[in-house]
Motif scaffolding. Structure first.
Motif, PDB file in Angstrom:
ATOM      1  N   ASN A   1      19.788  -1.682  43.002  1.00 54.46           N
ATOM      2  CA  ASN A   1      18.847  -0.627  42.628  1.00 54.46           C
ATOM      3  C   ASN A   1      19.552   0.514  41.914  1.00 54.46           C
ATOM      4  O   ASN A   1      19.008   1.099  40.980  1.00 54.46           O
ATOM      5  CB  ASN A   1      18.101  -0.106  43.859  1.00 54.46           C
ATOM      6  CG  ASN A   1      17.021  -1.056  44.313  1.00 54.46           C
ATOM      7  OD1 ASN A   1      16.560  -1.895  43.551  1.00 54.46           O
ATOM      8  ND2 ASN A   1      16.620  -0.934  45.562  1.00 54.46           N
ATOM      9  N   LYS A   2      20.759   0.852  42.363  1.00 55.61           N
ATOM     10  CA  LYS A   2      21.517   1.924  41.704  1.00 55.61           C
ATOM     11  C   LYS A   2      21.827   1.527  40.273  1.00 55.61           C
ATOM     12  O   LYS A   2      21.720   2.342  39.362  1.00 55.61           O
ATOM     13  CB  LYS A   2      22.804   2.232  42.470  1.00 55.61           C
ATOM     14  CG  LYS A   2      23.578   3.378  41.855  1.00 55.61           C
ATOM     15  CD  LYS A   2      24.808   3.728  42.645  1.00 55.61           C
ATOM     16  CE  LYS A   2      25.545   4.874  41.968  1.00 55.61           C
ATOM     17  NZ  LYS A   2      26.764   5.233  42.631  1.00 55.61           N
ATOM     18  N   ALA A   3      22.204   0.268  40.060  1.00 56.89           N
ATOM     19  CA  ALA A   3      22.515  -0.207  38.710  1.00 56.89           C
ATOM     20  C   ALA A   3      21.275  -0.120  37.817  1.00 56.89           C
ATOM     21  O   ALA A   3      21.376   0.222  36.649  1.00 56.89           O
ATOM     22  CB  ALA A   3      23.038  -1.632  38.758  1.00 56.89           C
ATOM     23  N   LYS A   4      20.118  -0.414  38.366  1.00 59.68           N
ATOM     24  CA  LYS A   4      18.888  -0.376  37.574  1.00 59.68           C
ATOM     25  C   LYS A   4      18.399   1.040  37.326  1.00 59.68           C
ATOM     26  O   LYS A   4      17.563   1.263  36.460  1.00 59.68           O
ATOM     27  CB  LYS A   4      17.787  -1.176  38.273  1.00 59.68           C
ATOM     28  CG  LYS A   4      18.047  -2.661  38.278  1.00 59.68           C
ATOM     29  CD  LYS A   4      16.959  -3.405  38.999  1.00 59.68           C
ATOM     30  CE  LYS A   4      17.270  -4.885  39.063  1.00 59.68           C
ATOM     31  NZ  LYS A   4      16.291  -5.624  39.837  1.00 59.68           N
ATOM     32  N   SER A   5      18.903   2.007  38.079  1.00 61.74           N
ATOM     33  CA  SER A   5      18.453   3.381  37.899  1.00 61.74           C
ATOM     34  C   SER A   5      19.534   4.289  37.308  1.00 61.74           C
ATOM     35  O   SER A   5      19.388   5.493  37.292  1.00 61.74           O
ATOM     36  CB  SER A   5      17.950   3.947  39.228  1.00 61.74           C
ATOM     37  OG  SER A   5      18.972   3.940  40.191  1.00 61.74           O
ATOM     38  N   THR A   6      20.603   3.696  36.802  1.00 60.79           N
ATOM     39  CA  THR A   6      21.674   4.460  36.167  1.00 60.79           C
ATOM     40  C   THR A   6      21.609   4.239  34.663  1.00 60.79           C
ATOM     41  O   THR A   6      21.518   3.094  34.204  1.00 60.79           O
ATOM     42  CB  THR A   6      23.051   4.026  36.700  1.00 60.79           C
ATOM     43  OG1 THR A   6      23.091   4.255  38.103  1.00 60.79           O
ATOM     44  CG2 THR A   6      24.173   4.821  36.046  1.00 60.79           C
ATOM     45  N   VAL A   7      21.643   5.342  33.917  1.00 64.84           N
ATOM     46  CA  VAL A   7      21.609   5.242  32.463  1.00 64.84           C
ATOM     47  C   VAL A   7      22.948   5.663  31.882  1.00 64.84           C
ATOM     48  O   VAL A   7      23.648   6.509  32.430  1.00 64.84           O
ATOM     49  CB  VAL A   7      20.464   6.087  31.839  1.00 64.84           C
ATOM     50  CG1 VAL A   7      19.113   5.567  32.269  1.00 64.84           C
ATOM     51  CG2 VAL A   7      20.603   7.547  32.164  1.00 64.84           C
ATOM     52  N   PHE A   8      23.284   5.045  30.770  1.00 64.26           N
ATOM     53  CA  PHE A   8      24.479   5.377  30.000  1.00 64.26           C
ATOM     54  C   PHE A   8      24.056   6.305  28.879  1.00 64.26           C
ATOM     55  O   PHE A   8      23.059   6.053  28.193  1.00 64.26           O
ATOM     56  CB  PHE A   8      25.091   4.095  29.419  1.00 64.26           C
ATOM     57  CG  PHE A   8      26.141   4.350  28.377  1.00 64.26           C
ATOM     58  CD1 PHE A   8      27.438   4.639  28.738  1.00 64.26           C
ATOM     59  CD2 PHE A   8      25.822   4.304  27.029  1.00 64.26           C
ATOM     60  CE1 PHE A   8      28.410   4.871  27.778  1.00 64.26           C
ATOM     61  CE2 PHE A   8      26.783   4.533  26.065  1.00 64.26           C
ATOM     62  CZ  PHE A   8      28.079   4.819  26.434  1.00 64.26           C
ATOM     63  N   ILE A   9      24.778   7.389  28.693  1.00 64.71           N
ATOM     64  CA  ILE A   9      24.498   8.323  27.616  1.00 64.71           C
ATOM     65  C   ILE A   9      25.744   8.394  26.743  1.00 64.71           C
ATOM     66  O   ILE A   9      26.798   8.846  27.188  1.00 64.71           O
ATOM     67  CB  ILE A   9      24.142   9.729  28.141  1.00 64.71           C
ATOM     68  CG1 ILE A   9      22.908   9.643  29.029  1.00 64.71           C
ATOM     69  CG2 ILE A   9      23.869  10.688  26.997  1.00 64.71           C
ATOM     70  CD1 ILE A   9      23.140  10.125  30.398  1.00 64.71           C
ATOM     71  N   GLY A  10      25.648   7.924  25.521  1.00 63.44           N
ATOM     72  CA  GLY A  10      26.767   7.936  24.589  1.00 63.44           C
ATOM     73  C   GLY A  10      26.549   8.966  23.496  1.00 63.44           C
ATOM     74  O   GLY A  10      25.420   9.363  23.204  1.00 63.44           O
ATOM     75  N   GLY A  11      27.635   9.401  22.880  1.00 66.01           N
ATOM     76  CA  GLY A  11      27.552  10.357  21.779  1.00 66.01           C
ATOM     77  C   GLY A  11      27.457  11.795  22.230  1.00 66.01           C
ATOM     78  O   GLY A  11      26.895  12.632  21.513  1.00 66.01           O
ATOM     79  N   LEU A  12      28.008  12.114  23.393  1.00 62.31           N
ATOM     80  CA  LEU A  12      27.936  13.492  23.903  1.00 62.31           C
ATOM     81  C   LEU A  12      28.864  14.420  23.121  1.00 62.31           C
ATOM     82  O   LEU A  12      30.003  14.068  22.822  1.00 62.31           O
ATOM     83  CB  LEU A  12      28.366  13.548  25.374  1.00 62.31           C
ATOM     84  CG  LEU A  12      27.387  13.061  26.417  1.00 62.31           C
ATOM     85  CD1 LEU A  12      28.013  13.203  27.798  1.00 62.31           C
ATOM     86  CD2 LEU A  12      26.096  13.820  26.350  1.00 62.31           C
ATOM     87  N   ALA A  13      28.369  15.610  22.840  1.00 65.43           N
ATOM     88  CA  ALA A  13      29.213  16.649  22.253  1.00 65.43           C
ATOM     89  C   ALA A  13      30.166  17.159  23.327  1.00 65.43           C
ATOM     90  O   ALA A  13      29.850  17.135  24.522  1.00 65.43           O
ATOM     91  CB  ALA A  13      28.339  17.791  21.737  1.00 65.43           C
ATOM     92  N   GLN A  14      31.337  17.635  22.920  1.00 64.98           N
ATOM     93  CA  GLN A  14      32.317  18.148  23.869  1.00 64.98           C
ATOM     94  C   GLN A  14      31.803  19.373  24.618  1.00 64.98           C
ATOM     95  O   GLN A  14      32.257  19.661  25.715  1.00 64.98           O
ATOM     96  CB  GLN A  14      33.631  18.480  23.163  1.00 64.98           C
ATOM     97  CG  GLN A  14      34.454  17.261  22.803  1.00 64.98           C
ATOM     98  CD  GLN A  14      34.906  16.473  24.025  1.00 64.98           C
ATOM     99  OE1 GLN A  14      35.303  17.015  25.042  1.00 64.98           O
ATOM    100  NE2 GLN A  14      34.816  15.155  23.915  1.00 64.98           N
TER     101      GLN A  14
END
Length: 148
Positions: free
Chosen positions: A7-20
């Motif tokens: 369930n944790k894996a299904k509710s975790t999102v990856f966010i790429g391209g973050l500004a510093q």
């Protein structure tokens, strides 16, 4: 326990391209409208101690946000993917589970470790390798000469 991890894996999102300039509080504010945020992780830049955030605030340009439910995570993906945060376009998707590394081998082939070789490989004479092949070839040559 495995069900909780799934369930944790299904509710975790990856966010790429973050500004510093984006930090955990900034991500929390940006993603809180989509549901209960349980955890925000921003991996530190290479060469820093993983236990403490780096003093200069540098990170690797991506993060993970864990929501209370998979539906909340999907709402965040639907609404934030390809949207802008702090001047950069984000890539938001469902996080993939981390792959477990091969025990002790790292990036090397398993047969390169001495331990694997000693437990899985027989000496050439015992394995029926070259010695048995040359014996088979001699036997076939003898049989061929007898037929003539």
């Amino acid at each position: 326990m495995a069900n909780i991890d799934a369930n944790k894996a299904k509710s975790t999102v990856f966010i790429g391209g973050l500004a510093q300039s984006v930090d955990e509080n900034g991500l929390l504010q940006a993603f809180a409208p989509f549901g209960d945020v349980m955890e925000v992780q921003i991996p530190p830049a290479a060469g820093t101690n993983g236990d403490q955030p780096p003093a200069d605030g540098k990170h690797r340009g991506f993060a993970f946000v864990t929501f209370g439910t998979p539906a909340d995570a999907q709402d965040a993906i639907d609404n934030m993917d390809m949207n802008e945060l702090a001047g950069k376009v984000l890539k938001v998707s469902l996080a993939k589970p981390q792959r477990a590394p091969v025990q002790g081998a790292g990036n090397r082939a398993i047969w390169e470790t001495e331990e694997w070789l000693t437990t899985n490989v027989k000496p050439l004479a015992e394995s029926g390798g070259i010695a048995s092949k040359s014996h088979t070839d001699k036997t076939k040559a003898t049989e061929d000469s007898m037929e003539e």
